[in-house]
Design a protein around this motif. Structure first.
Motif, short mmCIF file in Angstrom:
data_model
loop_
_atom_site.label_atom_id
_atom_site.label_comp_id
_atom_site.label_asym_id
_atom_site.label_seq_id
_atom_site.Cartn_x
_atom_site.Cartn_y
_atom_site.Cartn_z
N ASP A 188 0.83 -1.21 0.00
CA ASP A 188 0.00 0.00 0.00
C ASP A 188 0.86 1.26 0.00
O ASP A 188 0.48 2.28 -0.59
CB ASP A 188 -0.95 0.00 1.19
CG ASP A 188 -0.24 -0.11 2.53
OD1 ASP A 188 0.88 -0.64 2.57
OD2 ASP A 188 -0.81 0.35 3.55
N ALA A 228 2.19 1.85 -3.50
CA ALA A 228 1.11 2.30 -4.39
C ALA A 228 0.63 3.71 -4.07
O ALA A 228 0.26 4.46 -4.98
CB ALA A 228 -0.06 1.33 -4.30
N THR A 229 0.65 4.08 -2.80
CA THR A 229 0.15 5.41 -2.39
C THR A 229 1.13 6.03 -1.39
O THR A 229 0.82 6.20 -0.21
CB THR A 229 -1.25 5.31 -1.77
OG1 THR A 229 -1.21 4.37 -0.68
CG2 THR A 229 -2.28 4.88 -2.79
N THR A 249 3.31 8.68 0.71
CA THR A 249 3.16 10.03 1.23
C THR A 249 4.46 10.42 1.93
O THR A 249 5.33 9.59 2.17
CB THR A 249 2.00 10.12 2.23
OG1 THR A 249 2.34 9.35 3.41
CG2 THR A 249 0.69 9.61 1.63
N LYS A 253 6.82 9.26 -6.08
CA LYS A 253 5.74 8.96 -7.02
C LYS A 253 5.21 7.54 -6.81
O LYS A 253 5.95 6.62 -6.46
CB LYS A 253 6.24 9.11 -8.46
CG LYS A 253 6.61 10.55 -8.81
CD LYS A 253 7.06 10.68 -10.25
CE LYS A 253 7.42 12.12 -10.59
NZ LYS A 253 7.89 12.26 -11.99
N ALA A 254 3.93 7.38 -7.04
CA ALA A 254 3.29 6.08 -6.90
C ALA A 254 3.91 5.08 -7.87
O ALA A 254 4.18 5.39 -9.03
CB ALA A 254 1.79 6.20 -7.15
N PRO A 270 2.77 1.28 -8.07
CA PRO A 270 2.09 0.07 -7.61
C PRO A 270 2.82 -1.21 -8.01
O PRO A 270 3.34 -1.30 -9.12
CB PRO A 270 0.72 0.16 -8.30
CG PRO A 270 0.53 1.62 -8.59
CD PRO A 270 1.90 2.15 -8.87
#
Length: 241
Positions: A97, A100-101, A103, A134-135, A137
């Protein structure tokens, strides 16, 4: 602060047996991630991808001239910020996670990215207030016992949590080589990140200490011997009894 050209940002050291160390020499040693490139007959492996401040693919185009698996030893910013540049991205399920996302908080970028991290800046616009991982995934999840087959060499995935919940090491039994990520390296170990776990850390170190390791390539600082691995692990375990 000194400005350097982007084509000076990465340094490549060809070690031995198809293993190369890619580093960012203008990132100060404590923050500087080791990027390990392992060459196989059929495909290559890239363990971690650095700070993302300068593009790996642009400056080292040879990385993508052959099939490449980009593996995240874990998902702190200094290890994954270049992953979005590669089509095959592998990570442990416990941190998928974050990949993929990402922060500033969950990658630790908010806590560490700043002037104190750098000896010099690259000659491209850089604003820390706008720094983002940057994401990227995952295209494949990897866990304990999985095998990464490069054609003529095989690396086994070891789940080694403690520094972070999805931390992995890669073990090449044939050469007795361990790529340990941040669970152990020859420098100040970080066991107090927001998702670190001391019990897991102790179990992972005890496990690695018992492997017949000849050489360790860690996520930071110089490589070292299996004997030094056992010494470092014992020191940590004694300090946390």
């Amino acid at each position: 602060m000194k400005i350097v050209s982007r084509d000076q940002w990465f340094e490549v050291e060809h070690c031995y047996d198809g293993i190369s160390l890619i580093s960012e020499p203008f990132v100060r040693p404590f923050y500087r991630c080791n990027l390990w490139h392992v060459q196989g007959r059929d495909k290559d492996l890239l363990i971690d991808s650095g700070s993302g401040v300068v593009s790996l693919r642009e400056q080292l185009p040879w990385l993508t001239q052959r099939p490449l698996l980009a593996v995240a030893s874990h998902t702190h910013f200094d290890h994954i910020a270049g992953h979005h540049e590669f089509p095959e991205r592998l990570v442990h399920p416990a941190e998928a996670d974050i990949l993929a996302t990402p922060t500033g908080e969950n990658t630790l970028a908010k806590d560490y990215v700043g002037d104190e991290m750098f000896e010099a800046h690259p000659d491209c616009p850089l604003c820390y207030a706008e720094y983002r991982v940057k994401a990227a995934p995952a295209t494949r999840l990897i866990d304990e016992g999985d095998v990464l087959d490069l054609g003529d060499r095989v690396l086994e995935v070891l789940h080694t949590p403690g520094h972070s919940p999805g931390g992995i090491s890669l073990w090449e039994a044939k050469t007795q080589t361990l790529f340990s990520g941040d669970i152990i390296y020859d420098g100040p170990l970080i066991d107090n990140a927001y998702h670190s776990n001391l019990d897991d850390y102790a179990k992972s170190l005890a496990r690695l200490r018992d492997l017949p390791v000849r050489t360790v390539h860690g996520g930071h600082f110089p490589s070292f011997s299996g004997e030094r691995l056992r010494e470092l692990a014992d020191n940590w375990l004694r300090a946390h009894e």
